[in-house]
Design a protein around this motif. Sequence first.
Motif, short mmCIF file in Angstrom:
data_model
loop_
_atom_site.label_atom_id
_atom_site.label_comp_id
_atom_site.label_asym_id
_atom_site.label_seq_id
_atom_site.Cartn_x
_atom_site.Cartn_y
_atom_site.Cartn_z
N LEU A 51 1.28 -1.49 -0.19
CA LEU A 51 -0.10 -0.16 -0.08
C LEU A 51 0.86 1.46 -0.20
N LEU A 52 1.85 0.92 0.76
CA LEU A 52 2.97 2.67 0.87
C LEU A 52 3.31 2.42 -0.34
N GLY A 53 3.75 1.62 -1.41
CA GLY A 53 4.56 2.14 -2.48
C GLY A 53 3.53 2.85 -3.50
N MET A 54 2.43 2.04 -4.01
CA MET A 54 1.07 1.98 -4.57
C MET A 54 0.70 3.86 -3.86
N GLY A 55 0.31 4.49 -2.87
CA GLY A 55 0.79 5.32 -2.61
C GLY A 55 1.15 6.31 -2.66
N ILE A 56 2.48 5.99 -2.30
CA ILE A 56 4.12 6.87 -2.79
C ILE A 56 3.82 7.36 -4.42
N THR A 57 3.93 5.82 -4.88
CA THR A 57 3.74 6.80 -6.78
C THR A 57 3.05 7.28 -7.05
N ALA A 59 1.23 9.47 -5.05
CA ALA A 59 1.93 10.73 -4.52
C ALA A 59 3.31 11.81 -6.00
N ILE A 60 3.82 10.81 -6.33
CA ILE A 60 5.61 11.21 -6.59
C ILE A 60 4.90 10.96 -8.44
N GLN A 61 4.07 10.23 -8.49
CA GLN A 61 3.95 10.54 -10.28
C GLN A 61 5.18 9.51 -11.00
N SER A 62 5.52 9.04 -10.38
CA SER A 62 7.00 8.01 -10.91
C SER A 62 7.51 7.07 -9.85
N SER A 63 7.02 5.97 -10.57
CA SER A 63 7.35 4.24 -10.56
C SER A 63 9.37 4.67 -10.71
N SER A 64 9.54 5.32 -11.13
CA SER A 64 10.99 4.68 -11.43
C SER A 64 11.69 5.38 -10.02
N ALA A 65 11.53 6.82 -9.81
CA ALA A 65 11.98 7.51 -8.62
C ALA A 65 11.53 7.00 -7.12
N LEU A 66 11.32 6.49 -6.85
CA LEU A 66 10.16 5.18 -6.00
C LEU A 66 11.63 4.40 -5.72
N THR A 67 11.80 3.52 -7.20
CA THR A 67 12.72 3.09 -7.14
C THR A 67 14.65 3.42 -7.23
N VAL A 68 14.43 4.37 -7.54
CA VAL A 68 16.04 4.80 -7.28
C VAL A 68 15.60 5.33 -6.41
N MET A 69 15.58 5.56 -5.71
CA MET A 69 15.21 5.96 -3.94
C MET A 69 15.17 5.25 -3.10
N GLY A 94 0.39 1.40 -8.36
CA GLY A 94 0.92 2.84 -8.32
C GLY A 94 0.90 3.59 -9.81
N THR A 95 1.48 3.18 -9.92
CA THR A 95 1.69 3.89 -11.44
C THR A 95 0.75 3.75 -12.23
N LEU A 294 -6.80 -0.22 -19.11
CA LEU A 294 -8.01 -1.20 -18.81
C LEU A 294 -6.92 -2.25 -18.52
N VAL A 295 -5.62 -2.89 -19.61
CA VAL A 295 -4.91 -4.69 -19.90
C VAL A 295 -3.82 -3.31 -18.91
N HIS A 296 -2.89 -2.51 -18.84
CA HIS A 296 -1.63 -2.06 -18.45
C HIS A 296 -1.76 -2.23 -16.65
N THR A 297 -3.14 -1.93 -15.96
CA THR A 297 -3.11 -2.11 -14.96
C THR A 297 -3.75 -3.93 -14.07
N ILE A 298 -4.64 -4.10 -15.15
CA ILE A 298 -5.11 -5.54 -15.08
C ILE A 298 -3.54 -6.07 -15.27
N PHE A 299 -2.14 -6.13 -15.62
CA PHE A 299 -1.15 -7.00 -15.64
C PHE A 299 -0.20 -7.16 -14.73
N ASN A 300 -0.90 -5.59 -14.10
CA ASN A 300 0.20 -5.01 -12.93
C ASN A 300 -0.32 -5.64 -11.35
N ILE A 301 -1.40 -6.07 -11.39
CA ILE A 301 -2.42 -6.09 -10.38
C ILE A 301 -2.70 -7.85 -10.40
N VAL A 302 -2.17 -8.49 -11.62
CA VAL A 302 -2.40 -10.18 -11.96
C VAL A 302 -0.73 -10.57 -11.05
N THR A 303 0.14 -9.68 -11.58
CA THR A 303 1.94 -10.12 -11.78
C THR A 303 2.05 -9.55 -10.08
#
Length: 596
Positions: A51-57, A59-69, A94-95, A294-303
């Motif tokens: 949930l934290l990863g979803m929330g921060i991504t 909030a900052i609109q960047s999964s790459s920035a979170l990964t680098v962090m 989150g992305t 929708l496809v992007h969301t389903i793929f990430n949620i299922v994974t």
Amino acid sequence: MDIFSVITLLGGLAFFLYGMNVMSSGLEKLAGGKLEIVLKKMTSNKFKSLLLGMGITIAIQSSSALTVMLVGLVNSGIMELSQTIGVLMGSNVGTTLTAWILSLSGIEGDNPFLKMLKPESFSPIIALIGVIMIMTAKHNRTKDIGKIMVGFSVLMTGMTLMSGAVSPLADSPQFSHILTAFRNPIMGVLVGAVFTGVIQSSAASVGILQALSLTGQVTYGMAIPIIMGQNIGTCVTALLSSIGVNRSAKRVACVHICFNCIGTLVILPIFYGLYWLLDFAFVGSAIDPAGVALVHTIFNIVTTAMLLPFTKLLEKLAYTLVRDSKKEKEAKEKHAMLDERLLATPAVAIEVCHGVTMEMAELSKTTMKLAINMLFQYDKATEEQIEENENRIDKYEDKLNAYLVRISKHSLSSKDSRTVSKMLHCIGNFERIGDHAVNIMESAHELHEKGLHFSGDAAKELRTLCDALLETLNMAYQAFEKDDLAIAHQVEPLEEVIDTLNLELKNRHIKRLQNEECTVELGYIYQDLLTNIERISDHCSNIAGVLIEIDEQQNIHKYLYKLKENDETFQESYHQYLNHYYLELGQPTLDEVVDA
């Protein structure tokens, strides 16, 4: 599609990436150092981490920035690998919000409400509001919100430009011919991965796919493998950020890559296996921007749902793929105190700096206590410890100074700017206190080496003065740690008491010399100790003064002058502390003198 359409497409991509950068930077500044604090405290449970990863991504609109962090935080030793896995999974979910926002470009209809939902309709309004906020706001926080709004508008303008640039492809037979290559799912995965890896933005890559989908030429069968490939391509940023870090940090990038690759390797064959058995009708249908989202969301949620129960196995896989060398097995890795990757998120870097500065402060305080104890009980091992601590304090100062100067070159919120300024001013005082601890230790060494001892009265007086010094030291350090002005205001009365006690002890020492109760040689050492103690208390006053000067926006010299001239609270605190330590000295208190 001519050369001008290509130029417009590239220009739209540039607008998109720049808008995303401005918006992400603004959101990070708005969040401040809370990100790092939350990351450390809320990653004990994998569901909380998700949930934290979803929330921060979001909030900052960047999964790459979170990964680098995360790579930077693990490299700094602040987080463990196990704490980051759930956050990485959450960032992938989150992305997907970005894709849904971008899908608004596909809305069609004559209804005024529907028209207002289209980016070309609401982006100019948001941009106008943002610009007005930037130009008229007095507070940096409001300006940051304005920058976020302008960044979002630029991003959506870029999306509109890209959509317009590729619209001629709808009637292009050559484009239709090229798309036939993407009927091969492996080709789709490769193209999605390579393109996303090159531009290092899954959001931009998804945005371009959504723009292409508006031509009506892209089917679900073509888009699904490309979207899976885009998730793999976004790992390039994490891979690049892991260059030059310790092996623990490399494992964060490894987990990120494994997560996305395993998701594609498992879900793609299952999907096409089911398609072969059930012959899904939608696979040959044209996809629209909402379908891409929708496809992007389903793929990430299922994974995520598939791999979340196996976080321990992912961790083991990372340790298997990135193994420790023989030297690292024999000795613990030394974590870098301040990781350069954290400079990409200045607010987080500042929080890490504050933590490291507190380590430096605690080390200098501990060193001072050891030095004072040496005066009354000499110990060779303690002497070596003090010298080692002082060397570490010097290294802290060098690294923190250089790192904070680099942070200060970034665009910071007013609060973060004040925090950096406080640290830059205070670390010099912490270092000087460490130097004075060495001076006191050298005096203790000289006493031991020459077999000298202070008289009972001199030792008692010195102990009282040291007690007052330690109270001042603790108070100044506590004020810095908690950023507490109320505590900071209590330091100056105590510092003034130390000056008064110092003068009293010098007068008593002169009397002992006159009465031949003390030797000249001991007198030199005693005077050196009094001088060092007075200077240490001055540095404590400087630490408290920095907090007061920066937060209360007043000249510290004028403040101290007014304080000592006519401030009743100061006088009351001063007399209270002075009476306490006069009692320890066996000196009549001020109240007793007045009564007499």
